[in-house]
Design an enzyme around this catalytic site. Structure first.
Site, mmCIF file in Angstrom:
data_model
loop_
_atom_site.group_PDB
_atom_site.id
_atom_site.type_symbol
_atom_site.label_atom_id
_atom_site.label_comp_id
_atom_site.label_asym_id
_atom_site.label_seq_id
_atom_site.Cartn_x
_atom_site.Cartn_y
_atom_site.Cartn_z
ATOM 1 N N ARG A 96 9.710 6.700 5.753
ATOM 2 C CA ARG A 96 9.585 8.156 5.638
ATOM 3 C C ARG A 96 10.142 8.596 7.184
ATOM 4 O O ARG A 96 10.886 9.604 7.194
ATOM 5 C CB ARG A 96 8.452 8.738 5.266
ATOM 6 C CG ARG A 96 8.077 8.541 3.703
ATOM 7 C CD ARG A 96 6.567 8.775 3.678
ATOM 8 N NE ARG A 96 6.207 10.005 3.713
ATOM 9 C CZ ARG A 96 4.915 10.447 3.888
ATOM 10 N NH1 ARG A 96 3.925 9.533 3.478
ATOM 11 N NH2 ARG A 96 4.600 11.679 4.191
ATOM 12 N N ARG B 281 0.877 -0.934 -0.002
ATOM 13 C CA ARG B 281 0.084 0.106 -0.186
ATOM 14 C C ARG B 281 0.894 1.108 -0.003
ATOM 15 O O ARG B 281 1.286 1.695 0.996
ATOM 16 C CB ARG B 281 -0.971 0.139 1.382
ATOM 17 C CG ARG B 281 -1.917 1.178 1.505
ATOM 18 C CD ARG B 281 -2.647 1.300 2.558
ATOM 19 N NE ARG B 281 -3.475 2.362 2.808
ATOM 20 C CZ ARG B 281 -4.073 2.642 3.640
ATOM 21 N NH1 ARG B 281 -4.273 1.905 4.750
ATOM 22 N NH2 ARG B 281 -4.743 3.948 3.944
ATOM 23 N N ASP C 244 1.710 4.923 -0.195
ATOM 24 C CA ASP C 244 0.895 6.253 0.383
ATOM 25 C C ASP C 244 0.644 7.298 -0.987
ATOM 26 O O ASP C 244 1.386 7.261 -1.901
ATOM 27 C CB ASP C 244 1.401 6.880 1.332
ATOM 28 C CG ASP C 244 1.548 5.930 2.698
ATOM 29 O OD1 ASP C 244 0.568 5.226 2.738
ATOM 30 O OD2 ASP C 244 2.583 6.084 3.294
ATOM 31 N N TYR D 285 12.733 0.073 -0.511
ATOM 32 C CA TYR D 285 12.182 1.300 -0.731
ATOM 33 C C TYR D 285 13.537 2.311 -0.913
ATOM 34 O O TYR D 285 14.551 2.057 -0.182
ATOM 35 C CB TYR D 285 11.208 2.102 0.408
ATOM 36 C CG TYR D 285 9.919 1.475 -0.003
ATOM 37 C CD1 TYR D 285 8.743 2.181 -0.729
ATOM 38 C CD2 TYR D 285 9.308 0.373 0.775
ATOM 39 C CE1 TYR D 285 7.743 1.947 -0.766
ATOM 40 C CE2 TYR D 285 8.138 -0.016 0.687
ATOM 41 C CZ TYR D 285 6.974 0.788 0.089
ATOM 42 O OH TYR D 285 5.884 0.273 -0.154
#
Length: 255
Positions: A197, A50, A52, A110
């Site tokens: 993040r 998922r 963002d 990521y």
């Protein structure tokens, strides 16, 4: 019924993430509508994760089931003609019945990109975090190393989707500078909401001297979100690598 896995890439700036939502345009919604026009029946895609709102994917996998007999080598071209320019199907492969893009994924990577210059670059808008204060990547790496291993990552999880456990295993967190661009690559067996993040924001705080790199260990043990660094903006984040055991979806075939 065939189970088809699609290989994708997308720029997430115009979308409210991957997962379908009632009052916002998402990547999944746009992809499913395009697929339905090609295969001639409603479809439901399962995505690898998922992402963002505003987050991008250099590599992404989604699977769906279909009664269509369209060959896999023809699917990408057929779907791409019905997709906007910022979503691209790069490949398709028929996978085993039990394959699921999210539960069959062994680990994910990521990449968070920082544009570390006093002068911003128009071509990096929504593609990297413009950060004008100089960052020492060696200090960032020292802090990043503290995240590697199996830990409770509640301290770098934003309020969001409920999960059974906040324990995850981070395989690596590598900070690499190339001129004025810093890439922060994080690989784990799974991620919490805004985890990457928040991890990036934390190593930046260490580089700014707000706390020493070794303090990250205490921050994780304390499990308090306010002790860690800020949540970095979404535009610098990319899903960059995925690992599967499924034929046609090996690491080499996804890069």
């Amino acid at each position: 019924m065939r189970n088809i896995a699609l290989k994708l890439m997308y720029v997430g700036t115009a979308y409210h993430g991957w997962q379908i939502q009632k009052n916002a345009v998402t990547v999944e919604e746009v992809l499913e509508k395009s697929l339905e026009k090609v295969v001639g029946h409603p479809v439901k895609c399962t995505g690898a994760g998922r992402t963002d709102a505003g987050v991008h994917a250099k590599v992404y996998v989604a699977n769906f089931r279909t009664t269509s007999s369209i060959p896999c080598d023809r699917l990408p071209l057929a779907v791409n003609t019905r997709l906007p320019d910022d979503i691209v199907v790069t490949g398709a492969v028929e996978v085993s019945e039990g394959f699921n893009a999210i539960s069959s994924c062994l680990k994910k990577e990521y990449t968070y990109r920082i544009y570390n210059s006093r002068i911003r670059n128009a071509f990096f808008v929504d593609r990297a975090w413009f950060y004008p204060k100089y960052l020492d990547e060696t200090v960032m790496q020292a802090a990043a190393d503290r995240f590697v291993g199996t830990h409770d990552f509640a301290a770098v999880k934003s309020v969001g989707t409920d999960v059974k456990t906040t324990v995850r295993t981070v395989h690596y967190f590598d900070i690499r500078r190339s001129g004025i661009v810093i890439d922060c690559k994080v690989c784990a067996n799974g991620f919490l909401y805004n985890m990457v993040r928040a991890m990036v924001g934390t190593v930046i705080y260490a580089a700014e001297g707000k706390f020493p790199p070794e303090a990250v260990t205490d921050i994780l043990e304390g499990r308090c979100r306010t002790d860690a660094g800020p949540t970095a903006p979404p535009g610098g984040l990319y899903m960059s690598r995925l690992w599967y055991n499924e034929p046609g979806l090996t690491e080499e075939e996804l890069t």
